[in-house]
Scaffold this motif. Structure first.
Motif, short mmCIF file in Angstrom:
data_model
loop_
_atom_site.label_atom_id
_atom_site.label_comp_id
_atom_site.label_asym_id
_atom_site.label_seq_id
_atom_site.Cartn_x
_atom_site.Cartn_y
_atom_site.Cartn_z
N ALA A 2 34.73 45.67 40.93
CA ALA A 2 35.73 46.63 41.65
C ALA A 2 36.13 46.08 43.23
O ALA A 2 37.11 46.10 43.85
N TYR A 5 36.57 42.96 43.70
CA TYR A 5 37.64 41.83 43.81
C TYR A 5 38.76 42.09 43.19
O TYR A 5 39.66 41.25 42.84
N ALA A 6 39.02 43.28 42.45
CA ALA A 6 40.16 43.80 41.83
C ALA A 6 41.28 43.74 42.69
O ALA A 6 41.19 43.82 43.80
N PRO A 7 42.31 43.27 42.02
CA PRO A 7 42.54 42.74 40.67
C PRO A 7 42.50 41.30 40.25
O PRO A 7 42.66 41.01 39.06
N ALA A 8 41.98 40.35 41.30
CA ALA A 8 41.74 39.23 40.96
C ALA A 8 40.32 38.76 40.22
O ALA A 8 39.50 38.44 40.60
N VAL A 9 40.33 39.48 39.29
CA VAL A 9 39.11 39.30 38.18
C VAL A 9 39.27 38.87 36.74
O VAL A 9 40.21 39.25 36.03
N THR A 15 37.54 38.52 33.40
CA THR A 15 36.39 39.03 32.72
C THR A 15 36.17 38.25 31.45
O THR A 15 36.88 38.07 30.47
N ALA A 74 45.64 34.46 35.16
CA ALA A 74 45.17 35.33 36.18
C ALA A 74 44.42 34.52 37.05
O ALA A 74 44.77 34.90 38.40
N ASP A 115 47.55 33.41 39.32
CA ASP A 115 47.91 34.34 40.22
C ASP A 115 47.27 34.53 41.59
O ASP A 115 47.84 35.02 42.66
#
Length: 303
Positions: free
Chosen positions: A226, A228-232, A234, A272, A275
């Motif tokens: 949470a 670092y979102a949205p640069a996560v 998984t 991602a 981005d």
């Protein structure tokens, strides 16, 4: 602040600016895998090692030289000679860590790794040539394997500490003080995990690679994501097993990871990272990975 409470940590960390220090190291050092072999003591709590596998010392050395050449494109990278008596020494970030003006020496769990901390050449490089102050954590009671056990967001001054066989709460507190961090979030690793830097990586303070399966409590992984979102990105357990999470950003636009780790990522995960401003730069390390660690484990950052 040192806490195990995900909500408390997230509330505090969200208010921090990225002004604690440089997000990426100014240099790095490696230790060559001389006499490359698998250490039986380390295999006792490292599920990523298989003592039945044959290793090729010359191939490991060649891959390690290739790693140094690759990292030298990102930042100054020096390499110290290895010693067959310390077969895990090619993972120096567990034993030696730095903060501006400070060399931190970790308290290793296994005797075969404790010997690495005696190296006069590495310690002298920092205390003599660079004028760093030495902070030796071996005398305190807690086990703490530095940036293997603790993933550090250098921009925010945050530590993410995976507790298990190779790090306990006392060791986490010692590392928090030695690195002078603003806050450390402590969480239990899932059974079978030995280091936090295998299950997650913070990239230049602005992106996160994380495998929730490596955490005993999913809420801990969710709190970190949470932040670092949205640069996560998984990861699945299979991707973690391929060392996709054992990656590092040594400059603000590039992620170094092993070839096996890069090959395990899906196109959407690579996108991602793009981005978030990162190009993927893999290095072949499959021989070295037989020792239970990968690219990030090989890199001791110099701040």
């Amino acid at each position: 602040m040192i806490t195990r409470d995900p909500g408390e940590f997230l509330a505090f960390a969200r208010g921090l600016a990225g002004d604690f220090g440089p997000a990426c190291a100014k240099a790095a050092f490696l230790v060559a895998p001389e006499g490359f072999a698998l250490a039986e003591q380390s295999a006792s709590d490292n599920a990523y090692m298989d003592l039945s596998v044959r290793v090729d010392p010359q191939r490991a050395l060649a891959q390690h030289r290739g790693l140094q050449r690759a990292l030298a494109e990102d930042l100054p990278t020096v390499c110290f000679p290895g010693d067959p008596a310390t077969p895990d020494a090619l993972f120096p970030n567990n034993v030696f860590g730095t903060a501006p003006g400070r060399l931190v020496i970790g308290h290793m769990r296994h005797p075969v790794r404790q010997r690495e901390a005696e190296r006069a050449d590495i310690r002298g490089f920092f205390t003599g040539a660079m004028g760093y102050r030495e902070i030796d954590l071996r005398a305190q009671p807690g086990i703490c394997e530095l940036t293997g056990s603790m993933v550090v967001d250098r921009a925010r001054g945050l530590g993410f500490v995976g507790l298990g066989e190779r790090c306990d709460a006392a060791g986490a507190a010692a590392m928090h003080a030695a690195f002078g961090l603003r806050a450390s979030f402590l969480f239990d690793l899932a059974p079978g995990e030995y280091h936090a830097n295998v299950v997650m990586s913070v990239l230049a303070g602005r992106a996160l690679v994380i495998c929730p399966g490596g955490f005993a409590d999913p809420a801990a992984a969710a709190a970190i994501a949470a932040l670092y979102a949205p640069a996560v990105v998984t990861l699945t357990d299979a991707q973690k097993a391929a060392f996709a999470g054992n990656c590092i950003a040594l400059r603000g636009d590039r992620v170094r990871v092993s070839q096996a780790g890069a090959d395990a990522l899906r196109p959407d995960q690579v996108a991602a990272l793009a981005d978030a401003g990162f190009a993927l730069a893999p290095v072949p390390l499959d021989e070295i990975e037989k020792a239970g660690g990968s690219l990030r484990c090989c890199v001791a950052e110099i701040y």
